[in-house]
Design a protein around this motif. Sequence first.
Motif, PDB file in Angstrom:
ATOM      1  N   LEU A  26       0.829  -1.217   0.000  1.00  0.00           N
ATOM      2  CA  LEU A  26       0.000   0.000   0.000  1.00  0.00           C
ATOM      3  C   LEU A  26       0.857   1.259   0.000  1.00  0.00           C
ATOM      4  CD1 LEU A  26      -2.243  -2.083   0.631  1.00  0.00           C
ATOM      5  CD2 LEU A  26      -3.312  -0.302   2.003  1.00  0.00           C
ATOM      6  N   SER A  32      -5.427   8.770  -0.842  1.00  0.00           N
ATOM      7  CA  SER A  32      -4.917  10.058  -1.330  1.00  0.00           C
ATOM      8  C   SER A  32      -5.872  11.209  -1.010  1.00  0.00           C
ATOM      9  CB  SER A  32      -4.725   9.995  -2.843  1.00  0.00           C
ATOM     10  OG  SER A  32      -3.729   9.062  -3.150  1.00  0.00           O
ATOM     11  N   GLY A  56      -3.851   0.002  -8.976  1.00  0.00           N
ATOM     12  CA  GLY A  56      -3.893   0.169  -7.527  1.00  0.00           C
ATOM     13  C   GLY A  56      -4.950   1.154  -7.069  1.00  0.00           C
ATOM     14  N   GLU A  80      -6.144  -4.194  -9.647  1.00  0.00           N
ATOM     15  CA  GLU A  80      -5.816  -4.175  -8.214  1.00  0.00           C
ATOM     16  C   GLU A  80      -5.465  -5.597  -7.762  1.00  0.00           C
ATOM     17  OE1 GLU A  80      -5.760  -1.699  -5.456  1.00  0.00           O
ATOM     18  OE2 GLU A  80      -4.955  -3.600  -4.715  1.00  0.00           O
ATOM     19  N   ALA A 105      -0.626  -4.959 -12.222  1.00  0.00           N
ATOM     20  CA  ALA A 105      -0.358  -3.952 -13.254  1.00  0.00           C
ATOM     21  C   ALA A 105       0.476  -4.537 -14.395  1.00  0.00           C
ATOM     22  CB  ALA A 105       0.380  -2.778 -12.617  1.00  0.00           C
ATOM     23  N   GLY A 126      -0.992   4.380  -8.967  1.00  0.00           N
ATOM     24  CA  GLY A 126      -0.800   4.705  -7.554  1.00  0.00           C
ATOM     25  C   GLY A 126      -0.087   3.590  -6.828  1.00  0.00           C
ATOM     26  N   ILE A 127       0.493   2.622  -7.555  1.00  0.00           N
ATOM     27  CA  ILE A 127       1.135   1.495  -6.870  1.00  0.00           C
ATOM     28  C   ILE A 127       2.535   1.906  -6.403  1.00  0.00           C
ATOM     29  CG2 ILE A 127      -0.240  -0.155  -8.190  1.00  0.00           C
ATOM     30  CD1 ILE A 127       2.158  -0.862  -9.845  1.00  0.00           C
ATOM     31  N   TYR A 157       2.001   8.637  -9.367  1.00  0.00           N
ATOM     32  CA  TYR A 157       2.264   9.347  -8.102  1.00  0.00           C
ATOM     33  C   TYR A 157       2.897   8.373  -7.123  1.00  0.00           C
ATOM     34  CZ  TYR A 157      -2.345   7.479  -6.713  1.00  0.00           C
ATOM     35  OH  TYR A 157      -3.414   6.662  -6.469  1.00  0.00           O
TER      36      TYR A 157
HETATM   37  C1  LIG Z   1      -0.856   3.804  -2.143  1.00  0.00           C
HETATM   38  S1  LIG Z   1      -2.193   2.641  -2.439  1.00  0.00           S
HETATM   39  C2  LIG Z   1      -3.128   3.734  -3.495  1.00  0.00           C
HETATM   40  C3  LIG Z   1      -4.617   3.609  -3.298  1.00  0.00           C
HETATM   41  C4  LIG Z   1      -5.455   4.677  -4.013  1.00  0.00           C
HETATM   42  N1  LIG Z   1      -5.217   4.685  -5.440  1.00  0.00           N
HETATM   43  C5  LIG Z   1      -5.202   6.046  -3.439  1.00  0.00           C
HETATM   44  O1  LIG Z   1      -4.530   6.869  -4.107  1.00  0.00           O
HETATM   45  O2  LIG Z   1      -5.664   6.336  -2.344  1.00  0.00           O
HETATM   46  C6  LIG Z   1      -1.472   1.450  -3.547  1.00  0.00           C
HETATM   47  C7  LIG Z   1      -2.441   0.401  -4.116  1.00  0.00           C
HETATM   48  O3  LIG Z   1      -1.746  -0.382  -5.106  1.00  0.00           O
HETATM   49  C8  LIG Z   1      -2.121  -1.761  -4.992  1.00  0.00           C
HETATM   50  N2  LIG Z   1      -1.056  -2.529  -5.651  1.00  0.00           N
HETATM   51  C9  LIG Z   1       0.200  -2.771  -5.198  1.00  0.00           C
HETATM   52  N3  LIG Z   1       0.908  -3.445  -6.120  1.00  0.00           N
HETATM   53  C10 LIG Z   1       0.100  -3.613  -7.218  1.00  0.00           C
HETATM   54  C11 LIG Z   1       0.262  -4.197  -8.517  1.00  0.00           C
HETATM   55  N4  LIG Z   1       1.411  -4.765  -8.877  1.00  0.00           N
HETATM   56  N5  LIG Z   1      -0.785  -4.164  -9.380  1.00  0.00           N
HETATM   57  C12 LIG Z   1      -1.957  -3.590  -9.026  1.00  0.00           C
HETATM   58  N6  LIG Z   1      -2.193  -3.028  -7.810  1.00  0.00           N
HETATM   59  C13 LIG Z   1      -1.169  -3.039  -6.914  1.00  0.00           C
HETATM   60  C14 LIG Z   1      -2.268  -1.951  -3.486  1.00  0.00           C
HETATM   61  O4  LIG Z   1      -3.044  -3.084  -3.161  1.00  0.00           O
HETATM   62  C15 LIG Z   1      -2.956  -0.616  -3.096  1.00  0.00           C
HETATM   63  O5  LIG Z   1      -4.360  -0.696  -3.228  1.00  0.00           O
END
Ligand SMILES: C[S@@+](CC[C@H](N)C(=O)[O-])C[C@H]1O[C@@H](n2cnc3c(N)ncnc32)[C@H](O)[C@@H]1O
Length: 202
Positions: A26, A32, A56, A80, A105, A126-127, A157
């Motif tokens: 996360l 965000s 993400g 996700e 991703a 956002g990952i 980001y």
């Molecule tokens: C910092 S959080 C961002 C959540 C949301 N987009 C925000 O800005 O509030 C990162 C997200 O990326 C997801 N994530 C991490 N690695 C990933 C990947 N390889 N592919 C897709 N999603 C992933 C995590 O489960 C999490 O929900």
Amino acid sequence: MPPQARSRMAEILLFASNFVRHPHMLGSIIPSSRFLVNQVLAPIDWEQARVIVEYGPGVGTLTGEILRRMRRDAHLVVIETNRDFVRFLRTSLQDPRLHVEHNSAAQVQAVLHRLGLPSASYIISGIPLGSMPEPVQADIAEKSRDALEHEGQFLVYQFTSRVLPVLQRSFRYVRRSFERRNLPPAKVFVCATQVPGGWDAS
Ligand SMILES: C[S@@+](CC[C@H](N)C(=O)[O-])C[C@H]1O[C@@H](n2cnc3c(N)ncnc32)[C@H](O)[C@@H]1O
């Protein structure tokens, strides 16, 4: 408590409880801020964008705003890895333009192909790329570039600048900015292979 505030509280709790279990996946304990959401989405030409991908989405903080702004005939594909978030998004955001994919991703091209969609106008990420091993960062950056249409943009980001060299290897143009009104403050990178309109090409 008004229903809107209650559902925002439920989103924050779901996000924070997942942060405790998967801190590296996360990267942040809360979703965000609206300031960061606005800054990440600012480069998007909403009239032109037909296919948008978000990596993400978490509890859908950007997702809801993208759906609010995008064309009625556009598609939004969110990818996700976290099963709880996928389940939450599938029940909380009912919109025929939205495709919620439980996947990584790195599978973006396969996902678009399976959905029968063309290349993306924008991919929003956002990952926590910067916390991933460099070959994984490079693989996702290259696959994102290849999944974009000719003038498409990769909007990233992050809470560190560690991913910058990888982005610069995959994209000819990378513009950086910063949003301090977020916890933690975030770096925003706009990446493209063709010089975007309004940029100085030098
Ligand atoms: C910092 S959080 C961002 C959540 C949301 N987009 C925000 O800005 O509030 C990162 C997200 O990326 C997801 N994530 C991490 N690695 C990933 C990947 N390889 N592919 C897709 N999603 C992933 C995590 O489960 C999490 O929900």
